[in-house]
Enzyme design. Structure first.
Site, mmCIF file in Angstrom:
data_model
loop_
_atom_site.group_PDB
_atom_site.id
_atom_site.type_symbol
_atom_site.label_atom_id
_atom_site.label_comp_id
_atom_site.label_asym_id
_atom_site.label_seq_id
_atom_site.Cartn_x
_atom_site.Cartn_y
_atom_site.Cartn_z
ATOM 1 N N GLY A 188 0.850 -1.336 -0.156
ATOM 2 C CA GLY A 188 0.046 -0.052 0.246
ATOM 3 C C GLY A 188 0.753 1.373 -0.053
ATOM 4 O O GLY A 188 0.320 2.279 -0.286
ATOM 5 N N PRO A 238 5.014 -5.121 -0.321
ATOM 6 C CA PRO A 238 4.857 -3.862 -1.250
ATOM 7 C C PRO A 238 4.990 -4.329 -2.617
ATOM 8 O O PRO A 238 5.646 -5.308 -3.086
ATOM 9 C CB PRO A 238 6.441 -3.053 -0.995
ATOM 10 C CG PRO A 238 7.164 -4.064 -0.490
ATOM 11 C CD PRO A 238 6.483 -5.313 0.212
ATOM 12 N N ARG A 254 3.497 -1.563 -5.811
ATOM 13 C CA ARG A 254 3.543 -0.368 -6.393
ATOM 14 C C ARG A 254 5.128 0.254 -6.022
ATOM 15 O O ARG A 254 5.992 0.854 -6.833
ATOM 16 C CB ARG A 254 2.676 0.541 -5.994
ATOM 17 C CG ARG A 254 2.722 1.692 -6.897
ATOM 18 C CD ARG A 254 1.585 2.681 -6.449
ATOM 19 N NE ARG A 254 0.455 1.873 -6.142
ATOM 20 C CZ ARG A 254 -0.885 1.971 -6.969
ATOM 21 N NH1 ARG A 254 -0.822 2.682 -8.189
ATOM 22 N NH2 ARG A 254 -1.841 1.277 -6.429
ATOM 23 N N ARG A 261 -4.804 2.394 -16.147
ATOM 24 C CA ARG A 261 -4.967 3.239 -14.959
ATOM 25 C C ARG A 261 -5.685 4.480 -15.050
ATOM 26 O O ARG A 261 -6.481 4.690 -14.268
ATOM 27 C CB ARG A 261 -3.510 3.383 -14.167
ATOM 28 C CG ARG A 261 -2.854 1.941 -13.898
ATOM 29 C CD ARG A 261 -1.651 2.177 -12.676
ATOM 30 N NE ARG A 261 -2.445 2.477 -11.511
ATOM 31 C CZ ARG A 261 -2.376 3.639 -10.979
ATOM 32 N NH1 ARG A 261 -1.852 4.753 -11.559
ATOM 33 N NH2 ARG A 261 -2.897 3.997 -9.877
ATOM 34 N N CYS A 314 -11.904 2.258 -29.385
ATOM 35 C CA CYS A 314 -13.273 2.931 -29.372
ATOM 36 C C CYS A 314 -14.215 2.989 -28.101
ATOM 37 O O CYS A 314 -15.204 2.368 -27.918
ATOM 38 C CB CYS A 314 -13.821 2.015 -30.263
ATOM 39 S SG CYS A 314 -13.051 1.651 -31.935
ATOM 40 N N GLU A 315 -13.612 3.728 -27.177
ATOM 41 C CA GLU A 315 -14.194 4.147 -25.908
ATOM 42 C C GLU A 315 -13.804 5.483 -25.634
ATOM 43 O O GLU A 315 -12.632 5.915 -25.603
ATOM 44 C CB GLU A 315 -13.669 3.228 -24.655
ATOM 45 C CG GLU A 315 -13.935 1.650 -25.025
ATOM 46 C CD GLU A 315 -14.933 1.219 -24.215
ATOM 47 O OE1 GLU A 315 -15.666 1.800 -23.316
ATOM 48 O OE2 GLU A 315 -15.204 0.069 -24.457
ATOM 49 N N TYR A 344 0.914 -2.450 -12.145
ATOM 50 C CA TYR A 344 -0.248 -2.372 -12.633
ATOM 51 C C TYR A 344 -0.595 -1.772 -14.025
ATOM 52 O O TYR A 344 -1.619 -1.317 -14.497
ATOM 53 C CB TYR A 344 -1.104 -1.905 -11.655
ATOM 54 C CG TYR A 344 -1.130 -2.222 -10.266
ATOM 55 C CD1 TYR A 344 -1.535 -3.501 -9.731
ATOM 56 C CD2 TYR A 344 -0.486 -1.410 -9.246
ATOM 57 C CE1 TYR A 344 -1.467 -3.924 -8.565
ATOM 58 C CE2 TYR A 344 -0.341 -1.857 -7.935
ATOM 59 C CZ TYR A 344 -0.591 -3.207 -7.563
ATOM 60 O OH TYR A 344 -0.431 -3.544 -6.324
HETATM 61 N N1 LLP Z 1 -0.991 -7.045 -0.391
HETATM 62 C C1 LLP Z 1 -2.432 -7.365 -0.874
HETATM 63 C C2 LLP Z 1 -2.997 -8.314 0.067
HETATM 64 C C3 LLP Z 1 -2.806 -6.577 -1.766
HETATM 65 O O1 LLP Z 1 -4.025 -6.893 -2.187
HETATM 66 C C4 LLP Z 1 -1.958 -5.693 -2.681
HETATM 67 C C5 LLP Z 1 -2.651 -4.940 -3.744
HETATM 68 C C6 LLP Z 1 -0.850 -5.586 -2.198
HETATM 69 C C7 LLP Z 1 -0.322 -6.256 -1.091
HETATM 70 C C8 LLP Z 1 0.224 -4.645 -2.817
HETATM 71 O O2 LLP Z 1 -0.236 -3.220 -2.940
HETATM 72 P P1 LLP Z 1 0.955 -2.265 -3.242
HETATM 73 O O3 LLP Z 1 1.852 -2.079 -2.363
HETATM 74 O O4 LLP Z 1 0.946 -2.396 -4.722
HETATM 75 O O5 LLP Z 1 -0.182 -0.865 -3.198
HETATM 76 N N2 LLP Z 1 -4.680 -1.915 -9.986
HETATM 77 C C9 LLP Z 1 -4.668 -1.022 -8.710
HETATM 78 C C10 LLP Z 1 -3.870 -1.307 -7.504
HETATM 79 C C11 LLP Z 1 -4.712 -2.500 -6.959
HETATM 80 C C12 LLP Z 1 -4.092 -3.241 -5.748
HETATM 81 C C13 LLP Z 1 -4.457 -4.425 -5.358
HETATM 82 N N3 LLP Z 1 -3.789 -4.896 -4.199
HETATM 83 C C14 LLP Z 1 -3.894 0.225 -9.327
HETATM 84 O O6 LLP Z 1 -3.299 0.273 -10.312
HETATM 85 O O7 LLP Z 1 -3.671 1.284 -8.414
#
Ligand code: LLP
Length: 427
Positions: A244, A281, A283, A319, A351-352, A380
């Site tokens: 997150g 992590p 992202r 995104r 086409c959107e 992502y």
């Molecule tokens: N752990 C779990 C259980 C998760 O569901 C996620 C992401 C992460 C870790 C990693 O989260 P991060 O560190 O990457 O924030 N497609 C969306 C993001 C969806 C995230 C889903 N879960 C976007 O492009 O912003």
């Protein structure tokens, strides 16, 4: 403190380079659109995060869903990263990258029986379990293969992560985790299951979180729960704090949450609790390690808007359309400041009407064939691509110093079409 460097994508003599390599040169041999990753950027963001946690008993499980190319996983596994996976596909990718099962955490709200069996047989560090039916099913799966499944229960702390509504996961109305007030009951159930062994607590409140406060609130609730669970005799050795951590989507800015603030908050809450802190992590590691490179097809002058139509579309990178995300868009050959500028909507060929990368951007006038980079596309991006409008998935490249390699090639259009079959009764 190791500072995360931002110099893996830089202009040299007015041409954007990925590490030592000119993207203009690369685009001569690889047709756009394509993703390009910097191994150095992946390594730097991983190292700076790990370094910031050095005073804590911690371990890191890269969230494979953010960028699951096996070469990307390999870069990270060579640094010692574990992996957080949510499907057998991701599990097998992590294994192919050389990660042992013991360094893989299995998350996800809908694990199937087959997925549980695969992970149990090949090895797994822990399952993050999200519901009562899941814990019973995991017990059954483990008994079938004569194993004991290590489990952390994912708790939903009902905290607003203050992020886009489509990527918050820690509120009561979200499908994720077990409501915190029911958590102790579920631990009691788990304790009495023969093929389940409790190892910890897990949470993940959302993605692209840019304020410390929601993390703090959630972790404080979890620390309280851990005290209470331990008092009732549960063996809580680990806390998995999820992913997150937000990144900056503007090249000009640093991390929205400085790593030192994040780690001292962790220390103040969990320090002294004799816990291993696991972090997942995605992202933070992959986001700013990749670009999407595209070419201009047309500049279309409209009555109220001008449209710069590029060859990447929302199918390649969703995104902006899905989360109203703003990504920097920069021409690959930098213009001199005195070059004439024009206000354009940068759009794809799909086409959107939602196939828009940015509205009202002021960019130098670009012509057909000119190249443009979409920044912060390492997380992502490729993983969420589709073949909508029958556009084959775009290739991925990685660079390290002056080396570059294709790590996923573009399928031939006929391979894509020939996956469909006309049944004999329609021939
Ligand atoms: N752990 C779990 C259980 C998760 O569901 C996620 C992401 C992460 C870790 C990693 O989260 P991060 O560190 O990457 O924030 N497609 C969306 C993001 C969806 C995230 C889903 N879960 C976007 O492009 O912003």
């Amino acid at each position: 403190m190791i500072e995360k460097k931002n110099n893996h994508f830089e202009f040299r003599k007015n041409v954007l380079h990925a590490e030592e390599i000119s993207i203009l040169e690369l685009a001569k041999s690889t047709k756009t659109p394509f993703y390009i990753y910097s191994a150095g950027a992946l390594e730097d963001s991983y190292n700076s995060l790990v370094y910031s946690l050095k005073e804590l008993n911690h371990s890191l499980y890269y969230s494979v869903k953010s960028n699951s190319n096996v070469a990307v996983l390999r870069v990270l596994s060579l640094l010692g990263a574990g992996m957080d996976v949510v499907s057998s596909g991701e599990y097998l990718r992590a294994r192919k990258a050389g990660v042992p099962g013991e360094k893989i955490v299995f998350s996800g709200v809908g694990k199937t029986f087959e997925e549980m069996i695969l992970a149990l047989k090949q090895g797994i560090r822990q399952f993050n379990v999200e519901s009562i039916p899941e814990i019973y099913q995991l017990n059954l799966a483990a008994s079938k293969v004569n194993k004991v499944a290590p489990v952390s229960i994912r708790v939903n702390p009902d905290v607003d992560a203050q992020t886009h509504k489509k990527i918050m996961t820690g509120k009561a109305e979200n499908k994720f985790g077990i409501p915190i007030m029911l958590a102790e009951k579920v631990y009691e159930i788990a304790k009495n299951l023969e093929n389940i062994s409790i190892v910890g607590v897990d949470l993940h409140i959302g993605s692209q979180i840019t304020h410390l406060a929601p993390f703090k609130e959630a972790f404080q609730k979890i620390a309280k729960l851990i005290y209470s669970l331990r008092n009732k005799g549960h063996n809580i050795k680990r806390v998995d704090i999820g992913g997150g951590l937000g990144i900056s989507y503007s090249r000009a800015q640093g991390d929205p949450i400085p790593l030192k603030d994040f780690s001292s908050m962790l220390k103040s809450i969990f320090g002294g609790m004799d816990l291993e802190i696991q972090i997942e992590p995605g992202r933070y590691i992959s986001g700013n390690s990749g670009l999407l490179i595209s070419s201009v097809i047309y500049l279309k002058e409209g009555s109220s808007h001008n449209f710069l139509i590029i060859d990447a579309g929302m199918n390649d990178f969703i995104r902006p359309a899905l989360y109203e995300a703003n990504h920097d868009l920069i021409p690959i050959v930098s213009s001199m400041d005195e070059d004439p500028k024009i206000e354009v909507d940068v759009v794809g060929p799909i086409c959107e009407s939602s196939d828009v990368f940015v509205s009202k951007a002021v960019l130098p006038i670009m012509r057909a064939g000119d190249l443009i980079a979409i920044y912060s596309a390492g997380a992502y991006g490729a993983v969420m691509a589709s073949e909508y409008n029958t556009r084959p998935l775009v290739p991925e490249l990685i660079v390290k110093g002056n080396m570059s390699s294709i790590i996923r090639s573009r399928p031939n259009l006929f391979e894509t079409i020939n996956r469909d079959q006309i049944p004999y009764w329609l021939r």
